[in-house]
Scaffold this active site. Sequence first.
Site, PDB file in Angstrom:
ATOM      1  N   LYS A 185       0.843  -1.191   0.000  1.00 33.72           N
ATOM      2  CA  LYS A 185       0.000   0.000   0.000  1.00 33.72           C
ATOM      3  C   LYS A 185       0.881   1.244   0.000  1.00 33.72           C
ATOM      4  O   LYS A 185       1.544   1.549   0.986  1.00 33.72           O
ATOM      5  CB  LYS A 185      -0.916   0.054   1.231  1.00 33.72           C
ATOM      6  CG  LYS A 185      -1.983   1.148   1.034  1.00 33.72           C
ATOM      7  CD  LYS A 185      -2.661   1.578   2.309  1.00 33.72           C
ATOM      8  CE  LYS A 185      -1.932   2.630   3.065  1.00 33.72           C
ATOM      9  NZ  LYS A 185      -1.750   3.917   2.345  1.00 33.72           N
ATOM     10  N   GLU A 241       3.330   6.718  15.895  1.00 35.12           N
ATOM     11  CA  GLU A 241       1.942   6.529  16.321  1.00 35.12           C
ATOM     12  C   GLU A 241       1.279   5.369  15.546  1.00 35.12           C
ATOM     13  O   GLU A 241       0.682   4.462  16.139  1.00 35.12           O
ATOM     14  CB  GLU A 241       1.249   7.865  16.010  1.00 35.12           C
ATOM     15  CG  GLU A 241      -0.158   8.004  16.394  1.00 35.12           C
ATOM     16  CD  GLU A 241      -0.775   9.213  15.650  1.00 35.12           C
ATOM     17  OE1 GLU A 241      -0.041  10.003  14.994  1.00 35.12           O
ATOM     18  OE2 GLU A 241      -2.004   9.342  15.723  1.00 35.12           O
ATOM     19  N   VAL A 242       1.411   5.379  14.229  1.00 33.85           N
ATOM     20  CA  VAL A 242       0.800   4.313  13.423  1.00 33.85           C
ATOM     21  C   VAL A 242       1.574   3.004  13.585  1.00 33.85           C
ATOM     22  O   VAL A 242       0.976   1.926  13.591  1.00 33.85           O
ATOM     23  CB  VAL A 242       0.669   4.729  11.934  1.00 33.85           C
ATOM     24  CG1 VAL A 242       0.171   3.570  11.080  1.00 33.85           C
ATOM     25  CG2 VAL A 242      -0.276   5.915  11.805  1.00 33.85           C
ATOM     26  N   GLU A 261       9.843   1.035  10.619  1.00 34.45           N
ATOM     27  CA  GLU A 261      10.853   2.081  10.468  1.00 34.45           C
ATOM     28  C   GLU A 261      10.118   3.390  10.710  1.00 34.45           C
ATOM     29  O   GLU A 261       9.282   3.787   9.899  1.00 34.45           O
ATOM     30  CB  GLU A 261      11.474   1.983   9.069  1.00 34.45           C
ATOM     31  CG  GLU A 261      12.865   2.558   9.025  1.00 34.45           C
ATOM     32  CD  GLU A 261      12.852   3.971   8.545  1.00 34.45           C
ATOM     33  OE1 GLU A 261      12.760   4.872   9.420  1.00 34.45           O
ATOM     34  OE2 GLU A 261      12.891   4.184   7.330  1.00 34.45           O
ATOM     35  N   CYS A 295      13.150  10.749   7.764  1.00 35.19           N
ATOM     36  CA  CYS A 295      13.058  10.182   9.113  1.00 35.19           C
ATOM     37  C   CYS A 295      14.359  10.388   9.865  1.00 35.19           C
ATOM     38  O   CYS A 295      14.366  10.473  11.078  1.00 35.19           O
ATOM     39  CB  CYS A 295      12.690   8.713   9.033  1.00 35.19           C
ATOM     40  SG  CYS A 295      13.706   7.820   7.874  1.00 35.19           S
ATOM     41  N   GLU A 392       9.191  15.420  16.257  1.00 32.05           N
ATOM     42  CA  GLU A 392       9.583  15.374  14.852  1.00 32.05           C
ATOM     43  C   GLU A 392       8.761  16.411  14.078  1.00 32.05           C
ATOM     44  O   GLU A 392       7.533  16.351  14.079  1.00 32.05           O
ATOM     45  CB  GLU A 392       9.323  13.965  14.303  1.00 32.05           C
ATOM     46  CG  GLU A 392       9.785  13.794  12.889  1.00 32.05           C
ATOM     47  CD  GLU A 392       9.754  12.329  12.434  1.00 32.05           C
ATOM     48  OE1 GLU A 392       8.705  11.689  12.575  1.00 32.05           O
ATOM     49  OE2 GLU A 392      10.783  11.850  11.917  1.00 32.05           O
TER      50      GLU A 392
HETATM   51  P1  NAI Z   1       1.506   7.897   8.692  1.00 31.12           P
HETATM   52  O1  NAI Z   1       2.294   7.037   9.611  1.00 31.12           O
HETATM   53  O2  NAI Z   1       0.063   8.152   9.027  1.00 31.12           O
HETATM   54  O3  NAI Z   1       1.539   7.306   7.185  1.00 31.12           O
HETATM   55  C1  NAI Z   1       2.486   6.397   6.674  1.00 31.12           C
HETATM   56  C2  NAI Z   1       1.774   5.271   5.941  1.00 31.12           C
HETATM   57  O4  NAI Z   1       0.946   4.580   6.868  1.00 31.12           O
HETATM   58  C3  NAI Z   1       0.828   5.726   4.825  1.00 31.12           C
HETATM   59  O5  NAI Z   1       0.850   4.777   3.795  1.00 31.12           O
HETATM   60  C4  NAI Z   1      -0.521   5.729   5.513  1.00 31.12           C
HETATM   61  O6  NAI Z   1      -1.598   5.594   4.632  1.00 31.12           O
HETATM   62  C5  NAI Z   1      -0.398   4.531   6.418  1.00 31.12           C
HETATM   63  N1  NAI Z   1      -1.293   4.536   7.575  1.00 31.12           N
HETATM   64  C6  NAI Z   1      -1.806   5.591   8.242  1.00 31.12           C
HETATM   65  N2  NAI Z   1      -2.623   5.185   9.242  1.00 31.12           N
HETATM   66  C7  NAI Z   1      -2.634   3.836   9.208  1.00 31.12           C
HETATM   67  C8  NAI Z   1      -3.292   2.829   9.982  1.00 31.12           C
HETATM   68  N3  NAI Z   1      -4.107   3.147  10.976  1.00 31.12           N
HETATM   69  N4  NAI Z   1      -3.066   1.529   9.671  1.00 31.12           N
HETATM   70  C9  NAI Z   1      -2.230   1.191   8.669  1.00 31.12           C
HETATM   71  N5  NAI Z   1      -1.593   2.101   7.893  1.00 31.12           N
HETATM   72  C10 NAI Z   1      -1.778   3.407   8.158  1.00 31.12           C
HETATM   73  O7  NAI Z   1       2.271   9.272   8.544  1.00 31.12           O
HETATM   74  P2  NAI Z   1       1.674  10.694   8.056  1.00 31.12           P
HETATM   75  O8  NAI Z   1       0.356  10.924   8.731  1.00 31.12           O
HETATM   76  O9  NAI Z   1       1.732  10.751   6.601  1.00 31.12           O
HETATM   77  O10 NAI Z   1       2.757  11.672   8.662  1.00 31.12           O
HETATM   78  C11 NAI Z   1       2.727  12.005  10.059  1.00 31.12           C
HETATM   79  C12 NAI Z   1       4.124  12.099  10.602  1.00 31.12           C
HETATM   80  O11 NAI Z   1       4.744  10.828  10.568  1.00 31.12           O
HETATM   81  C13 NAI Z   1       5.069  12.985   9.817  1.00 31.12           C
HETATM   82  O12 NAI Z   1       4.907  14.332  10.144  1.00 31.12           O
HETATM   83  C14 NAI Z   1       6.385  12.439  10.248  1.00 31.12           C
HETATM   84  O13 NAI Z   1       6.727  12.972  11.501  1.00 31.12           O
HETATM   85  C15 NAI Z   1       6.140  10.958  10.402  1.00 31.12           C
HETATM   86  N6  NAI Z   1       6.548  10.191   9.192  1.00 31.12           N
HETATM   87  C16 NAI Z   1       7.698   9.462   9.240  1.00 31.12           C
HETATM   88  C17 NAI Z   1       8.151   8.811   8.100  1.00 31.12           C
HETATM   89  C18 NAI Z   1       9.407   8.017   8.107  1.00 31.12           C
HETATM   90  O14 NAI Z   1      10.064   7.931   7.072  1.00 31.12           O
HETATM   91  N7  NAI Z   1       9.768   7.366   9.194  1.00 31.12           N
HETATM   92  C19 NAI Z   1       7.439   8.903   6.833  1.00 31.12           C
HETATM   93  C20 NAI Z   1       6.191   9.625   6.904  1.00 31.12           C
HETATM   94  C21 NAI Z   1       5.793  10.251   8.046  1.00 31.12           C
HETATM   95 MG    MG Z   2      -1.241   9.799   9.477  1.00 29.98          MG
END
Ligand code: NAI
Ligand code: MG
Length: 490
Positions: A185, A241-242, A261, A295, A392
């Site tokens: 996904k 969080e997720v 990650e 990240c 972050e």
């Molecule tokens: P997110 O963790 O919500 O999204 C990342 C992926 O997880 C996306 O594909 C999203 O659709 C999916 N996702 C979201 N909620 C989910 C759930 N309940 N169950 C399964 N999959 C789920 O991150 P978001 O909201 O885009 O960004 C929020 C913060 O997260 C950012 O500001 C940043 O601090 C951090 N982040 C860290 C990343 C990294 O590379 N470690 C990448 C993206 C965001």
């Molecule tokens: Mg999110």
Amino acid sequence: MTTATIAPPKITDKKMLIDGCWIDSASGKTFETINPATGDTICHVAEADKSDVDMAVAAARRAFDSGPWSKMNPADRGRLLYKLADAIEADADNLAALETLDNGKPIRDSKAVDVPLTIACYRYYAGWADKIHGKVLPISGDFHAYTRHEPVGVVGQIIPWNFPLLMQSWKWGPALAAGCTVVLKPAEQTPLTALRVAELAMEVGFPEGVVNVVPGFGPSAGGAIAAHPDVDKVAFTGSTEVGKLIMKAAAETNLKRVTLELGGKSPNIIFADADVEKAAQFAHFALFFNMGQCCCAGSRLYVEERIHDEALDHITRLAEKARVGDPLDPETTQGPQVSEEQYNTILGYIDAGKKGGATCVTGGGKIDRPGYFVQPTVFDDVQDDMKIAREEIFGPVLSVLKFRDVDEVIRRANDTMYGLAAAVWTKDITKANLLARRLRAGTVWINCYNVFDATVPFGGFKMSGLGRELGEYALSNYTEVKSVVTALGA
Ligand code: NAI
Ligand code: MG
């Protein structure tokens, strides 16, 4: 060489890939993917939810249990991965433009970083496909014992929007080399390159059902993958969080294997005996690369007090020199943030920095133009307990903190729930190695930053994650070890 702004590629509406077929979602629903440089809709994309994920998992299950994938020679899996890498290379300009259009990253970075690292990652894992093996064990007694490293099965992979192509390769490379089948996904903000790579995978001959791509939202499509009883392993990159939700869903269903990650608040430490100008250049790169959406961004810059003013001077000048604008212009070094939501979050953090008492040296607001552009921002006089030093931000906002001695900076650098990366700038090899040992982070860079390679594992201590991606280490995410013991005596 001309450096004209490249024309955006023409895009049609997108379907999802399940069992080798491009189909609409069962519900008929679609979502819009947005160009963050303008706020305009690029196209509509089929929106997967639970029923589509069920179909994709069933297809991946068949391909794994009884399809051609289960019978294919490992060397032939490797050849398919090499062919995919070649197809990506042949499509490099298109993929780079697509990534820039969907994500907003400067085209110079898509071309010089995202696409080449993606190709290298597939080639690296192509080479592993027929080199994954167990051991013969020196067992006591009249027995013959060996291990087999078998593919874990159907894997669900949920990736973020900051490096869409590259994150797909970090997930697909080791999974496919190991012999798993995949339901991926992509992030709802950036589905386009994952779909294009899936098209290329079908063109080069991956059997039906081996790779499936289900674009959609987190709680619906992502949640369905994490909770699916027939998914053997889930790999996730995104927010902490997720990440917790993914682990919880895995625990409550089938104890599927989990790798995560997650976020970071990485310390970048400049000692007075470093090459200060070079360290400042890299401090800029460590944070502002990819609009701060990394990240491992070096978001806490610890500078030894004696050289603080000199370093801050360089850093401010570099932030002011950034060329912010149309990401399809090859001269641009900073594009928009990926989405309106991220843009608003970042502006909120800038506000918190000002209200919390940090000094905003440069930037400090939005840029008045369409799209989600934020000024390159540097905060000085940041204290460890301020919100901008603890959370972050994921945006072009650098926090500068002063320190006096080694023990102090190690203690402060480690005082975070995260542990993804850290960097040390010094000419003193003893000090560098001492810090490399004592910093609680999955990667420590010495006199460099953001050096990534398919051979070098990457991942987090503490709440930055679980498990390691890349290198030989990542293969263990996608294999189960089986012990086989045969009695030799009568
Ligand atoms: P997110 O963790 O919500 O999204 C990342 C992926 O997880 C996306 O594909 C999203 O659709 C999916 N996702 C979201 N909620 C989910 C759930 N309940 N169950 C399964 N999959 C789920 O991150 P978001 O909201 O885009 O960004 C929020 C913060 O997260 C950012 O500001 C940043 O601090 C951090 N982040 C860290 C990343 C990294 O590379 N470690 C990448 C993206 C965001
Ligand atoms: Mg999110």
